[in-house]
Every structure is written in structure tokens, then in C-alpha cells.
Scaffold this active site. Sequence first.
Site, PDB file in Angstrom:
ATOM      1  CG  ASP A  32      -1.676  -1.266   1.469  1.00  0.00           C
ATOM      2  OD1 ASP A  32      -2.088  -1.888   0.480  1.00  0.00           O
ATOM      3  OD2 ASP A  32      -1.852  -1.641   2.644  1.00  0.00           O
ATOM      4  CD  GLU A 240      -9.098  -2.803  -0.577  1.00  0.00           C
ATOM      5  OE1 GLU A 240      -9.485  -2.838   0.598  1.00  0.00           O
ATOM      6  OE2 GLU A 240      -8.416  -3.714  -1.082  1.00  0.00           O
TER       7      GLU A 240
HETATM    8  O1  FUB Z   1      -3.117  -3.476   3.719  1.00  0.00           O
HETATM    9  C1  FUB Z   1      -4.382  -3.755   4.240  1.00  0.00           C
HETATM   10  C2  FUB Z   1      -5.434  -3.468   3.250  1.00  0.00           C
HETATM   11  O2  FUB Z   1      -5.290  -4.270   2.099  1.00  0.00           O
HETATM   12  C3  FUB Z   1      -5.432  -2.061   2.727  1.00  0.00           C
HETATM   13  O3  FUB Z   1      -5.918  -1.132   3.626  1.00  0.00           O
HETATM   14  C4  FUB Z   1      -6.223  -2.263   1.506  1.00  0.00           C
HETATM   15  O4  FUB Z   1      -6.215  -1.206   0.595  1.00  0.00           O
HETATM   16  C5  FUB Z   1      -5.606  -3.508   0.948  1.00  0.00           C
HETATM   17  O5  FUB Z   1      -4.436  -3.227   0.230  1.00  0.00           O
END
Ligand code: FUB
Length: 339
Positions: A32, A240
Site C-alpha cells: 500500500d 478501496e
Molecule cells: O493493507 C491492508 C489493506 O489491504 C489495505 O488497507 C487495503 O487497501 C488492501 O491493500
Amino acid sequence: ALMGCSLTALAQSNGNKTPISQPLVSHIYTADPSAHVFNGKIYIYPSHDIDAKDVKEDDEGGHFAMRDYHVLSMDKIGGPVKDNGVALDIKDIPWAGRQLWAPDATYKNGTYYLYFPAKDKQDIFRIGVATSKSPTGPFKPEPEPIQGSYSIDPTVFQDADGKAYLYFGGIWGGQLQRWDNNQYNPKGGLKKKDELAYLPRVARLSADMKSFAEPVREVQILDENGKPFREKDNDKRFFEAAWLHRYNGKYYFSYSTGDTHNLCYAIGDNPYGPFTYKGVVLKPVLGWTNHHSIVQVGSKWYLFYHDVQLSGKTHLRNLKVTELTYNPDGTIKTIDAYK
Ligand code: FUB
């Protein structure tokens, strides 16, 4: 975040191909990546993935059990990458219970601000902010999460006029479906195929960068015909991993589609949108999640992203970077991370 599609299937579909980039670091797992240039140097604010053997894998991503953040830095793309050690530890965040997920950072008037999601002691995702005089921390967290914040994946954008905006949200394990008109509804579920898709959220930040200056609102994303996406448009709708950048006076809102694993983008005329869908930035990578940042370094643009080349496990990821290019009409050339 998470589940829904087997990693084996993804590995098979990408397996025989050669990655276009190699992991930026391999001594820890990182994911991320939110990258920024501060004083001419590149800083990356990633999640720090760990193999929490005491945590069972579950459908809500409980095994993404991260406990701290490390800031990475480099003088130039392709140069050595420095791990600056622990920048913030969950034990120092008074309100946090578990799971430090994808963060972002910004700079204003001599202070660096780190925005991060974590589940509170009631297991509800909130967004916190921590400050430091150094881009690499250590960061000191505020005692409470940002009032009115919820869900995951905060990203902060400062416009040319100095106004700052916090974008956030992620469905499924990220709990966005539990928030209706900014009210918590523990029973909130995923949408049915024909229902309008969930939308990311945005709020302008107040001058101190630690609170919302206005009620949280939805970020409208429209399809090529100006219509809102439905849940069944899951190869294009928001899931997301929001990111906002400006290019040639336009605002680019990019995000992951989650269960179809694309990184997509949409273009708008102002930080609130509406943003009109334009295409795929990055095709699915090895691993379930796809999460990125887009940043200008010198005269070039780069996509920071992750995959699971080193571990083969969805929750143990490694950062990568590759150049991103635009077409003359401002659209982004789709990147395939494997040749
Ligand atoms: O890294 C944890 C979670 O997985 C992130 O917050 C999301 O975007 C996904 O990448």
C-alpha cells in the site's frame, strides 16, 4: 480488503510471466505505498505486513494484522532504499485495538502528518493522525481518532490553493458498508448486483490538519455515459485504495476495484468530483489486493504498487515502482506488471 478469489488462480494467470519491476525492499514485507517528494527526496509510507502466526485468516482480513509503520526513503528512483525504522507503533496509539492498514502522509508549515486507519477497541475502523517534525518520524499520534472518521485507506491531497482533503473508504473488511449517511449501522451489508455501488468518502481538513472542516460526503464516480456505477460493475466500481493526484489542471481519482483486482482511475474538474471513469491504471497483480500511489518525481511520473512476488501470500506483500505515462489527451497508459 480481501478474499473472494483464490491466489492460486491469480498465480496461475500471471505465473509464467516476468515481473517488469523488482521489490524495492526484501528485509521486511511492505504494501500500500503512499509516495511523496519532500525537499527533493522520495518518501514512501507503506503498510508493514507481518506474518502474525497467532492470527487466523478470516474473510474480513483479520490476518492483515499489521502493528507498526516504517517509512522508506530514496534519493532517486532506482537508487538505494533506506528503511528508517519504526515511525509509529500500535502500542503508542491510545485508541487503537488492532490492524494498522494503509496510511498516507503530507507536509504543512514545518510539520509532517501521518494519516492511518486502525480498528478501535470496539473493532470499528477509524482514521487517526500523528505528527512529526521529520518526514521519517517518529510520529506522535493524537489521543483520539479524527472525529467523524471511519473505514480505511485514508489519502490526503493538498490542492494548489492550500486546501487539504482527506479521502477514505474501503468495503468488505474495510467496513464502509456499515456507514450510511455517516451513521454506523453494524448490520450494513454488501450491495446486491443491481444496487448502486458504494462510494468513497471525502472531507476537507481544517487548518490544523487534525479534524474535518465539514461533514463527510460521498465522492461521485460516474461511468463513461455519466451514470453512477452499480455493484455488478465490479470491474470498474470503487472498492478501496483511493488516491488523488493532479495532472495538467485535472484531478485524477484512482482506486482499486477489489474483487476484480483492477486499479482504475476517473478524472474530474475539482477535488470533490464528480469523477468520470477513464480506464485501468494497473492490471491485477499477484495477490488479492491492488493498492498504489501516483507521484511526479522530477519530470517523470511513477506508479508505486505492490505484489506478492517474494512470498506468494496475499497478506505478505512487497513494494515496487514503475514509470507511468500519459497519452496526449491526458489518459493514462494501462500498466501490466508482467511481460
Ligand atoms: O493493507 C491492508 C489493506 O489491504 C489495505 O488497507 C487495503 O487497501 C488492501 O491493500
